[in-house]
Design a protein around this motif. Structure first.
Motif, short mmCIF file in Angstrom:
data_model
loop_
_atom_site.label_atom_id
_atom_site.label_comp_id
_atom_site.label_asym_id
_atom_site.label_seq_id
_atom_site.Cartn_x
_atom_site.Cartn_y
_atom_site.Cartn_z
N THR A 75 -27.17 -71.07 81.26
CA THR A 75 -26.76 -70.36 81.09
C THR A 75 -26.75 -69.23 82.01
O THR A 75 -27.09 -68.45 82.54
CB THR A 75 -27.61 -69.14 79.48
OG1 THR A 75 -27.15 -69.94 78.77
CG2 THR A 75 -27.02 -67.50 79.19
N ILE B 120 -25.44 -67.48 84.75
CA ILE B 120 -25.44 -66.21 85.32
C ILE B 120 -25.61 -65.38 86.67
O ILE B 120 -24.70 -64.78 87.48
CB ILE B 120 -26.48 -64.93 83.69
CG1 ILE B 120 -26.12 -65.13 82.96
CG2 ILE B 120 -26.78 -63.77 84.88
CD1 ILE B 120 -26.80 -64.60 81.72
N THR C 132 -18.85 -62.84 81.25
CA THR C 132 -20.73 -62.92 81.71
C THR C 132 -20.80 -61.99 80.19
O THR C 132 -21.59 -62.76 79.54
CB THR C 132 -21.45 -61.70 82.37
OG1 THR C 132 -20.36 -60.64 82.50
CG2 THR C 132 -21.51 -62.82 83.09
N THR C 133 -19.83 -61.60 79.81
CA THR C 133 -20.03 -61.08 77.90
C THR C 133 -19.34 -62.82 77.57
O THR C 133 -20.15 -62.60 76.16
CB THR C 133 -18.99 -60.23 77.65
OG1 THR C 133 -19.48 -58.80 78.58
CG2 THR C 133 -19.08 -59.78 76.43
N THR D 164 -22.33 -65.07 77.40
CA THR D 164 -23.41 -64.22 76.48
C THR D 164 -23.38 -64.41 74.95
O THR D 164 -24.40 -64.64 74.86
CB THR D 164 -24.38 -62.97 76.65
OG1 THR D 164 -24.36 -62.57 78.41
CG2 THR D 164 -25.38 -62.19 76.35
N SER E 141 -23.54 -68.87 74.62
CA SER E 141 -24.66 -69.21 74.67
C SER E 141 -26.42 -68.45 73.92
O SER E 141 -26.25 -68.99 73.58
CB SER E 141 -25.28 -68.51 76.03
OG SER E 141 -25.34 -69.38 77.06
N THR E 142 -25.91 -67.14 73.02
CA THR E 142 -27.05 -67.00 72.12
C THR E 142 -26.64 -67.41 70.35
O THR E 142 -27.05 -67.17 70.04
CB THR E 142 -27.04 -65.04 72.09
OG1 THR E 142 -25.91 -64.78 71.52
CG2 THR E 142 -27.61 -65.45 73.21
N ALA F 270 -30.70 -62.56 74.56
CA ALA F 270 -30.03 -61.61 74.91
C ALA F 270 -30.81 -60.46 76.23
O ALA F 270 -29.56 -59.89 76.26
CB ALA F 270 -29.67 -60.77 73.65
N CYS G 11 -30.38 -61.89 79.38
CA CYS G 11 -28.84 -61.48 79.81
C CYS G 11 -28.36 -60.55 80.68
O CYS G 11 -27.98 -60.15 81.34
CB CYS G 11 -28.44 -61.99 78.52
SG CYS G 11 -28.51 -64.52 78.13
N GLU H 231 -23.34 -57.04 77.10
CA GLU H 231 -24.61 -58.18 77.27
C GLU H 231 -25.51 -58.47 76.63
O GLU H 231 -24.85 -59.38 75.64
CB GLU H 231 -25.23 -57.92 78.52
CG GLU H 231 -23.97 -58.11 80.32
CD GLU H 231 -23.03 -59.28 79.91
OE1 GLU H 231 -23.95 -60.45 79.38
OE2 GLU H 231 -22.22 -59.12 79.78
N GLY I 260 -24.82 -60.40 73.58
CA GLY I 260 -25.55 -61.51 72.35
C GLY I 260 -25.89 -61.23 71.24
O GLY I 260 -26.61 -62.55 70.60
#
Length: 288
Positions: free
Chosen positions: A15, A19, A37-38, A41, A44-45, A71, A74, A90, A94
């Motif tokens: 992650t 980024i 990226t949203t 994130t 990934s979270t 979060a 990120c 973001e 997250g």
């Protein structure tokens, strides 16, 4: 445990790399960098929340705290100290991902299979996201640069993400009574083994933070039963095996716990663990 911790560390490292990779090339991907990226994130979270819930044996507080920190990090890496709206988006993404992942992690029975499935899905998602990103970079680089201007900051994504997060929390709180630990992927059934030498039935039931493994043990009537409840809990934690049907109220210690049942009659006998909501069954059937 090393495999589980390694999975979590791998997700965090990938992650972070993605980024930084996106930010280094954001001038070539300006139109969709926020969406990419949203998605990164959020997914990934969600993965971190799932893995943490399983690694910590359903420790909700620890999972929430770490997911919130992930979060925030990120959001800072993507938005930086000056792009507050982007960073907030973001953070919201997250939190949405962490809520979904933690809930799924709480519902899923702890097993290596669950970790492998989540890891594979995460790697596949990252692979396709990077392919999309790199393809867009090539496309943008082949176009002529248009006149640069300052883009107006839109608050629509922030409002949308906030609404989704609020609705998600409302749904989770509304269904708290229906959310039971470890119900997804829980081994469902086993048959007891006959010990001919001692003329009794033998069964082993694992007692984990997810509950009984398996949930239902099938036995034969009119033969003595020896059930070994193998408890895998933290040292010092008290667990009690309760069955109103069998009039059992037995404190379990870590490791092996033998319970003898003489001349069981045909029927279903419910088991539960206290504290908690974990439930199991002993099913006694007629001899054939």
């Amino acid at each position: 445990m090393l495999l589980k911790l390694g999975s979590l560390l791998l997700v965090l490292l990938i992650t972070g790399y993605c980024i930084l990779h996106f930010n280094r090339n954001k001038e070539n991907f300006s139109k969709a960098i926020g969406t990419v990226t949203t998605l990164l994130t959020g997914f990934s979270t969600a993965t971190v929340g799932f893995l943490l819930m399983q690694i910590s044996n359903y420790n909700l507080t620890l999972t929430i705290v770490i997911c919130f920190l992930v979060a925030i990090v990120c959001g800072f890496l993507v938005g930086g100290p000056f792009q507050k709206v982007k960073g907030l988006n973001e953070l919201l993404s997250g939190l949405i991902g962490a809520s979904i992942g933690s809930t799924l992690g709480f519902l899923t029975f702890i097993s290596i299979t669950a970790f492998l499935i989540v890891d594979i899905l995460f790697v596949l998602f990252i692979f396709f996201l990077l392919k999309l990103f790199d393809k867009q970079i090539v496309t943008e680089q082949n176009k002529e640069r248009s006149k640069k201007g300052k883009n107006k900051v839109s608050h629509a994504p922030t409002i949308t993400l906030s609404s989704i997060f609020a609705i998600l929390l409302f749904i989770i709180f509304l269904n708290l009574n229906q959310i039971h630990v470890g119900v997804l992927g829980q081994p469902q059934k086993q048959n007891a083994v006959m010990d001919e030498e001692n003329d009794l039935q033998v069964a082993t039931i694992n007692v984990t933070p997810s509950g009984f493994d398996p949930k239902n043990t099938v036995l034969k009537a009119n033969t003595m039963i020896k059930v070994n409840f193998v408890v895998d809990i933290q040292e010092g934690k008290q667990v009690t095996l309760v069955s109103n049907d069998l009039k059992l109220n037995v404190g379990l210690k870590k490791g092996n716990n033998m319970v003898l049942l003489d001349n069981p009659q045909i029927g279903q006998y419910h088991l539960k663990l206290e504290p908690g909501k974990s439930e199991g069954l002993l099913t006694v059937k007629a001899n054939k």
